[in-house]
Design a protein around this motif. Structure first.
Motif, PDB file in Angstrom:
ATOM      1  N   ALA A 144      59.504  10.224  54.525  1.00  0.00           N
ATOM      2  CA  ALA A 144      60.771  10.675  55.100  1.00  0.00           C
ATOM      3  C   ALA A 144      60.557  11.931  55.939  1.00  0.00           C
ATOM      4  O   ALA A 144      61.098  12.047  57.050  1.00  0.00           O
ATOM      5  N   GLY A 145      59.764  12.866  55.426  1.00  0.00           N
ATOM      6  CA  GLY A 145      59.490  14.095  56.169  1.00  0.00           C
ATOM      7  C   GLY A 145      58.802  13.822  57.493  1.00  0.00           C
ATOM      8  O   GLY A 145      59.151  14.404  58.527  1.00  0.00           O
ATOM      9  N   VAL A 146      57.840  12.913  57.492  1.00  0.00           N
ATOM     10  CA  VAL A 146      57.132  12.571  58.735  1.00  0.00           C
ATOM     11  C   VAL A 146      58.063  11.818  59.673  1.00  0.00           C
ATOM     12  O   VAL A 146      58.063  12.066  60.887  1.00  0.00           O
ATOM     13  N   SER A 147      58.884  10.924  59.142  1.00  0.00           N
ATOM     14  CA  SER A 147      59.842  10.181  59.984  1.00  0.00           C
ATOM     15  C   SER A 147      60.808  11.116  60.697  1.00  0.00           C
ATOM     16  O   SER A 147      61.075  10.960  61.894  1.00  0.00           O
ATOM     17  N   VAL A 148      61.331  12.085  59.964  1.00  0.00           N
ATOM     18  CA  VAL A 148      62.250  13.056  60.560  1.00  0.00           C
ATOM     19  C   VAL A 148      61.523  13.879  61.623  1.00  0.00           C
ATOM     20  O   VAL A 148      62.070  14.150  62.699  1.00  0.00           O
ATOM     21  N   THR A 149      60.286  14.233  61.357  1.00  0.00           N
ATOM     22  CA  THR A 149      59.502  15.001  62.321  1.00  0.00           C
ATOM     23  C   THR A 149      59.273  14.197  63.600  1.00  0.00           C
ATOM     24  O   THR A 149      59.351  14.746  64.706  1.00  0.00           O
ATOM     25  N   ILE A 150      59.010  12.902  63.463  1.00  0.00           N
ATOM     26  CA  ILE A 150      58.851  12.049  64.646  1.00  0.00           C
ATOM     27  C   ILE A 150      60.119  12.088  65.493  1.00  0.00           C
ATOM     28  O   ILE A 150      60.059  12.267  66.717  1.00  0.00           O
ATOM     29  N   ALA A 173      60.399  15.516  67.183  1.00  0.00           N
ATOM     30  CA  ALA A 173      59.382  15.692  68.224  1.00  0.00           C
ATOM     31  C   ALA A 173      59.735  14.863  69.467  1.00  0.00           C
ATOM     32  O   ALA A 173      59.587  15.341  70.598  1.00  0.00           O
ATOM     33  N   LYS A 174      60.225  13.658  69.263  1.00  0.00           N
ATOM     34  CA  LYS A 174      60.636  12.819  70.392  1.00  0.00           C
ATOM     35  C   LYS A 174      61.811  13.451  71.142  1.00  0.00           C
ATOM     36  O   LYS A 174      61.863  13.418  72.367  1.00  0.00           O
ATOM     37  N   ARG A 175      62.740  14.016  70.379  1.00  0.00           N
ATOM     38  CA  ARG A 175      63.904  14.668  70.995  1.00  0.00           C
ATOM     39  C   ARG A 175      63.459  15.843  71.857  1.00  0.00           C
ATOM     40  O   ARG A 175      63.908  16.007  72.995  1.00  0.00           O
ATOM     41  N   VAL A 176      62.531  16.658  71.353  1.00  0.00           N
ATOM     42  CA  VAL A 176      62.023  17.798  72.121  1.00  0.00           C
ATOM     43  C   VAL A 176      61.245  17.305  73.335  1.00  0.00           C
ATOM     44  O   VAL A 176      61.377  17.847  74.435  1.00  0.00           O
ATOM     45  N   MET A 177      60.453  16.267  73.151  1.00  0.00           N
ATOM     46  CA  MET A 177      59.684  15.703  74.261  1.00  0.00           C
ATOM     47  C   MET A 177      60.620  15.241  75.387  1.00  0.00           C
ATOM     48  O   MET A 177      60.372  15.527  76.566  1.00  0.00           O
ATOM     49  N   GLU A 178      61.685  14.555  75.030  1.00  0.00           N
ATOM     50  CA  GLU A 178      62.665  14.104  76.026  1.00  0.00           C
ATOM     51  C   GLU A 178      63.288  15.296  76.751  1.00  0.00           C
ATOM     52  O   GLU A 178      63.494  15.253  77.961  1.00  0.00           O
ATOM     53  N   PHE A 233      53.012  17.634  73.153  1.00  0.00           N
ATOM     54  CA  PHE A 233      53.962  16.821  72.391  1.00  0.00           C
ATOM     55  C   PHE A 233      53.593  15.344  72.416  1.00  0.00           C
ATOM     56  O   PHE A 233      53.832  14.627  71.436  1.00  0.00           O
ATOM     57  N   GLN A 234      53.003  14.879  73.499  1.00  0.00           N
ATOM     58  CA  GLN A 234      52.513  13.493  73.516  1.00  0.00           C
ATOM     59  C   GLN A 234      51.448  13.308  72.434  1.00  0.00           C
ATOM     60  O   GLN A 234      51.473  12.333  71.680  1.00  0.00           O
ATOM     61  N   ASP A 235      50.535  14.261  72.362  1.00  0.00           N
ATOM     62  CA  ASP A 235      49.486  14.218  71.341  1.00  0.00           C
ATOM     63  C   ASP A 235      50.091  14.319  69.940  1.00  0.00           C
ATOM     64  O   ASP A 235      49.690  13.591  69.030  1.00  0.00           O
ATOM     65  N   ALA A 236      51.047  15.214  69.773  1.00  0.00           N
ATOM     66  CA  ALA A 236      51.691  15.403  68.467  1.00  0.00           C
ATOM     67  C   ALA A 236      52.382  14.123  68.007  1.00  0.00           C
ATOM     68  O   ALA A 236      52.249  13.721  66.842  1.00  0.00           O
ATOM     69  N   ILE A 237      53.089  13.466  68.907  1.00  0.00           N
ATOM     70  CA  ILE A 237      53.800  12.235  68.550  1.00  0.00           C
ATOM     71  C   ILE A 237      52.802  11.138  68.167  1.00  0.00           C
ATOM     72  O   ILE A 237      53.028  10.391  67.211  1.00  0.00           O
ATOM     73  N   ASP A 238      51.690  11.051  68.876  1.00  0.00           N
ATOM     74  CA  ASP A 238      50.638  10.090  68.500  1.00  0.00           C
ATOM     75  C   ASP A 238      50.130  10.369  67.087  1.00  0.00           C
ATOM     76  O   ASP A 238      49.983   9.451  66.271  1.00  0.00           O
ATOM     77  N   ASN A 239      49.867  11.636  66.796  1.00  0.00           N
ATOM     78  CA  ASN A 239      49.387  11.999  65.461  1.00  0.00           C
ATOM     79  C   ASN A 239      50.424  11.746  64.377  1.00  0.00           C
ATOM     80  O   ASN A 239      50.084  11.346  63.257  1.00  0.00           O
ATOM     81  N   GLN A 288      63.664  25.210  70.853  1.00  0.00           N
ATOM     82  CA  GLN A 288      63.487  23.795  70.521  1.00  0.00           C
ATOM     83  C   GLN A 288      62.165  23.554  69.795  1.00  0.00           C
ATOM     84  O   GLN A 288      62.109  22.837  68.797  1.00  0.00           O
ATOM     85  N   VAL A 289      61.103  24.142  70.316  1.00  0.00           N
ATOM     86  CA  VAL A 289      59.778  23.934  69.731  1.00  0.00           C
ATOM     87  C   VAL A 289      59.686  24.600  68.355  1.00  0.00           C
ATOM     88  O   VAL A 289      59.088  24.036  67.425  1.00  0.00           O
ATOM     89  N   MET A 290      60.274  25.760  68.198  1.00  0.00           N
ATOM     90  CA  MET A 290      60.276  26.427  66.885  1.00  0.00           C
ATOM     91  C   MET A 290      60.991  25.551  65.850  1.00  0.00           C
ATOM     92  O   MET A 290      60.499  25.385  64.730  1.00  0.00           O
ATOM     93  N   ASN A 291      62.125  24.974  66.248  1.00  0.00           N
ATOM     94  CA  ASN A 291      62.876  24.137  65.309  1.00  0.00           C
ATOM     95  C   ASN A 291      62.045  22.946  64.838  1.00  0.00           C
ATOM     96  O   ASN A 291      62.023  22.627  63.644  1.00  0.00           O
ATOM     97  N   VAL A 292      61.357  22.274  65.769  1.00  0.00           N
ATOM     98  CA  VAL A 292      60.546  21.128  65.359  1.00  0.00           C
ATOM     99  C   VAL A 292      59.337  21.593  64.535  1.00  0.00           C
ATOM    100  O   VAL A 292      58.896  20.885  63.632  1.00  0.00           O
TER     101      VAL A 292
END
Length: 198
Positions: free
Chosen positions: A68-74, A77-82, A109-115, A170-174
């Motif tokens: 759940a924690g990783v799902s929320v992070t995804i 991260a996608k929201r910040v990337m957009e 963020f592309q790399d982060a989302i892949d990870n 935004q980045v601090m929040n994620v």
């Protein structure tokens, strides 16, 4: 006949109240599980808020809370990337150094989302035999996610102006959400492979 109608109505009210009481007790248990899971995180209020929708399904399972924690992070991260891509498309960030920092941030963020996706994929397939290795991989990827977020922040550390300030926020929040996910993953790793059956 009127007495029977009153008795049936009274019985319906009593059964309804009992169901509400059971539902409330169940929700209380779910909330206790959520609070217990978030107890290990640095940003507890954020954890409780962001993971509350998982409390019914995750219950007391460390592996479900970690997923759940990783799902929320995804999602975050996608929201910040957009948001970052939108800023670039609109030309909202001025100056060549700021635009370069924004491009670097998008790449991070592309790399982060892949990870994050790699991590979630492994968490969905955890096994007793491979648990140690799987958790090692996930922890490495999640640490890289935090590094990517920090690298993005570094690019805007000394930048002034509203766009830079909003990007930092935004980045601090994620990064807070990522930190919480890492804490939940540590909890799972400490619980060991035996916790997969919970």
């Amino acid at each position: 006949m009127a007495g029977l109608h009153v008795s049936v109505s009274f019985l319906v009210i009593i059964v309804g109240l009992m169901n509400l009481s059971l539902l409330s007790a169940s929700e209380n248990g779910n909330n206790n599980n959520l609070r217990d899971a978030c107890r290990v995180t640095r940003y507890r209020d954020l954890c409780i808020h962001s993971l509350s929708s998982f409390s019914r399904s995750a219950k007391r399972s460390p592996s479900r809370w970690a997923r759940a924690g990783v799902s929320v992070t995804i999602g975050e991260a996608k929201r910040v990337m957009e948001y970052l891509v939108k800023l670039r498309q609109q030309g909202a960030v001025k100056g060549s150094r700021n635009r370069a920092a924004l491009s670097d941030c998008i790449e991070c963020f592309q790399d982060a989302i892949d990870n994050l996706h790699n991590s979630l994929g492994v968490l969905r397939k955890l096994s007793n035999k491979k648990f140690e290795r799987q958790m090692s991989d996930v922890m490495t990827w999640m640490s890289a996610v935090l590094t990517d977020e920090d690298t993005c922040l570094d690019g805007f550390a000394d930048r002034k102006g509203k766009p830079a300030k909003l990007i930092r926020k935004q980045v601090m929040n994620v990064s807070y959400v990522t930190s919480n996910a890492l804490a939940l993953l540590n909890r799972l790793a400490n619980a060991g492979a035996g916790s997969l059956n919970i």
